[in-house]
Design a protein around this motif. Structure first.
Motif, PDB file in Angstrom:
ATOM      1  N   ARG A   1       0.813  -1.419  -0.120  1.00 47.23           N
ATOM      2  CA  ARG A   1       0.025  -0.113  -0.132  1.00 47.23           C
ATOM      3  C   ARG A   1       0.652   1.235   0.247  1.00 47.23           C
ATOM      4  N   ARG A   2       1.843   1.177   0.917  1.00 43.20           N
ATOM      5  CA  ARG A   2       2.669   2.235   0.793  1.00 43.20           C
ATOM      6  C   ARG A   2       3.497   2.805  -0.398  1.00 43.20           C
ATOM      7  N   THR A   3       3.867   1.592  -1.154  1.00 45.14           N
ATOM      8  CA  THR A   3       4.793   1.731  -2.026  1.00 45.14           C
ATOM      9  C   THR A   3       3.741   2.282  -3.304  1.00 45.14           C
ATOM     10  N   LEU A   4       2.601   1.630  -3.347  1.00 46.79           N
ATOM     11  CA  LEU A   4       1.805   2.432  -4.555  1.00 46.79           C
ATOM     12  C   LEU A   4       1.234   3.667  -4.309  1.00 46.79           C
TER      13      LEU A   4
ATOM     14  N   VAL B   1       3.193   6.105  -2.895  1.00 49.04           N
ATOM     15  CA  VAL B   1       4.256   6.828  -3.481  1.00 49.04           C
ATOM     16  C   VAL B   1       4.601   6.714  -4.783  1.00 49.04           C
ATOM     17  N   GLY B   2       4.445   5.560  -5.605  1.00 49.70           N
ATOM     18  CA  GLY B   2       4.647   5.321  -6.725  1.00 49.70           C
ATOM     19  C   GLY B   2       3.538   4.584  -7.240  1.00 49.70           C
ATOM     20  N   PRO B   3       2.236   5.242  -7.717  1.00 54.02           N
ATOM     21  CA  PRO B   3       1.121   4.370  -8.330  1.00 54.02           C
ATOM     22  C   PRO B   3       1.269   3.773  -9.332  1.00 54.02           C
ATOM     23  N   ALA B   4       2.280   3.984 -10.288  1.00 53.80           N
ATOM     24  CA  ALA B   4       2.538   3.229 -11.526  1.00 53.80           C
ATOM     25  C   ALA B   4       3.264   1.886 -11.362  1.00 53.80           C
ATOM     26  N   THR B   5       3.882   1.745  -9.833  1.00 56.34           N
ATOM     27  CA  THR B   5       4.858   0.585  -9.609  1.00 56.34           C
ATOM     28  C   THR B   5       3.892  -0.676  -9.839  1.00 56.34           C
ATOM     29  N   SER B   6       4.745  -1.663 -10.312  1.00 57.67           N
ATOM     30  CA  SER B   6       3.930  -2.872 -10.373  1.00 57.67           C
ATOM     31  C   SER B   6       4.526  -3.833  -9.150  1.00 57.67           C
ATOM     32  N   VAL B   7       3.835  -4.356  -8.424  1.00 57.30           N
ATOM     33  CA  VAL B   7       4.190  -5.111  -6.914  1.00 57.30           C
ATOM     34  C   VAL B   7       3.567  -6.517  -7.187  1.00 57.30           C
ATOM     35  N   VAL B   8       4.261  -7.440  -7.153  1.00 57.83           N
ATOM     36  CA  VAL B   8       4.247  -8.954  -7.211  1.00 57.83           C
ATOM     37  C   VAL B   8       4.583  -9.579  -5.623  1.00 57.83           C
ATOM     38  N   ALA B   9       3.524  -9.971  -5.214  1.00 55.51           N
ATOM     39  CA  ALA B   9       3.705 -10.705  -3.889  1.00 55.51           C
ATOM     40  C   ALA B   9       4.352 -12.013  -3.894  1.00 55.51           C
ATOM     41  N   LEU B  10       5.208 -12.099  -2.953  1.00 52.41           N
ATOM     42  CA  LEU B  10       5.949 -13.181  -2.898  1.00 52.41           C
ATOM     43  C   LEU B  10       5.760 -13.781  -1.250  1.00 52.41           C
ATOM     44  N   THR B  11       5.302 -15.090  -1.394  1.00 58.42           N
ATOM     45  CA  THR B  11       5.062 -15.614  -0.260  1.00 58.42           C
ATOM     46  C   THR B  11       5.489 -17.213  -0.164  1.00 58.42           C
ATOM     47  N   ALA B  12       5.465 -17.717   1.062  1.00 54.37           N
ATOM     48  CA  ALA B  12       5.617 -19.022   1.351  1.00 54.37           C
ATOM     49  C   ALA B  12       4.370 -19.852   1.287  1.00 54.37           C
ATOM     50  N   PHE B  13       3.389 -19.126   1.346  1.00 52.42           N
ATOM     51  CA  PHE B  13       2.055 -19.648   1.488  1.00 52.42           C
ATOM     52  C   PHE B  13       1.072 -19.458   0.196  1.00 52.42           C
ATOM     53  N   ASP B  14       0.633 -20.716  -0.163  1.00 48.61           N
ATOM     54  CA  ASP B  14       0.055 -20.584  -1.405  1.00 48.61           C
ATOM     55  C   ASP B  14      -1.684 -20.789  -1.374  1.00 48.61           C
ATOM     56  N   ASP B  15      -2.136 -19.946  -0.308  1.00 51.42           N
ATOM     57  CA  ASP B  15      -3.731 -20.041   0.009  1.00 51.42           C
ATOM     58  C   ASP B  15      -4.321 -18.654  -0.227  1.00 51.42           C
TER      59      ASP B  15
ATOM     60  N   ALA C   1      -4.412  -5.056  -1.680  1.00 52.56           N
ATOM     61  CA  ALA C   1      -3.616  -3.810  -1.426  1.00 52.56           C
ATOM     62  C   ALA C   1      -2.771  -3.343  -2.607  1.00 52.56           C
ATOM     63  N   GLY C   2      -3.370  -3.915  -3.677  1.00 51.52           N
ATOM     64  CA  GLY C   2      -2.887  -3.364  -5.111  1.00 51.52           C
ATOM     65  C   GLY C   2      -1.594  -4.208  -5.901  1.00 51.52           C
ATOM     66  N   ALA C   3      -1.305  -5.253  -5.137  1.00 48.43           N
ATOM     67  CA  ALA C   3      -0.208  -6.187  -5.950  1.00 48.43           C
ATOM     68  C   ALA C   3      -0.912  -6.757  -7.368  1.00 48.43           C
ATOM     69  N   CYS C   4       0.026  -6.898  -8.359  1.00 46.83           N
ATOM     70  CA  CYS C   4      -0.677  -7.038  -9.525  1.00 46.83           C
ATOM     71  C   CYS C   4      -0.601  -8.827  -9.694  1.00 46.83           C
ATOM     72  N   GLY C   5       0.166  -9.496  -8.815  1.00 46.34           N
ATOM     73  CA  GLY C   5       0.135 -10.961  -8.933  1.00 46.34           C
ATOM     74  C   GLY C   5       0.664 -11.361  -7.801  1.00 46.34           C
ATOM     75  N   SER C   6       0.973 -12.751  -7.683  1.00 47.44           N
ATOM     76  CA  SER C   6       1.476 -13.573  -6.343  1.00 47.44           C
ATOM     77  C   SER C   6       2.243 -14.824  -6.936  1.00 47.44           C
ATOM     78  N   LEU C   7       3.441 -14.885  -6.225  1.00 49.48           N
ATOM     79  CA  LEU C   7       4.131 -16.159  -6.549  1.00 49.48           C
ATOM     80  C   LEU C   7       4.546 -16.752  -5.146  1.00 49.48           C
TER      81      LEU C   7
END
Length: 75
Positions: free
Chosen positions: A15-18, A20-34, A44-50
């Motif tokens: 949320r904070r990143t977007l 400050v930089g709304p054109a930023t693409s955020v990909v979430a990275l997590t150990a949990f695939d749920d 929160a605005g992430a465009c994807g998840s891995l």
């Protein structure tokens, strides 16, 4: 964006990143695939998840897809 990290969580950081930089693409990275981790990241605005054990070549391809305006999501 790592969803679990010390100091602040990835949802808040996304949320904070977007803010400050709304054109930023955020990909979430997590150990949990749920959905419990995916949906808040997308809300929160992430465009994807891995997941963290994504092979390096697939991670790089996902970052490139995000930069191209696509939504890199793993099944």
């Amino acid at each position: 964006m790592d969803l679990r990290m010390p100091g602040t969580d990835g949802i808040t950081a996304t949320r904070r990143t977007l803010t400050v930089g709304p054109a930023t693409s955020v990909v979430a990275l997590t150990a949990f695939d749920d959905d419990g981790h995916l949906y808040p990241a997308l809300a929160a605005g992430a465009c994807g998840s891995l997941v963290k054990d994504t092979p390096p070549a697939a991670l790089l391809a996902a970052v490139r897809r995000a930069a191209d305006g696509q939504a890199p999501l793993q099944p």
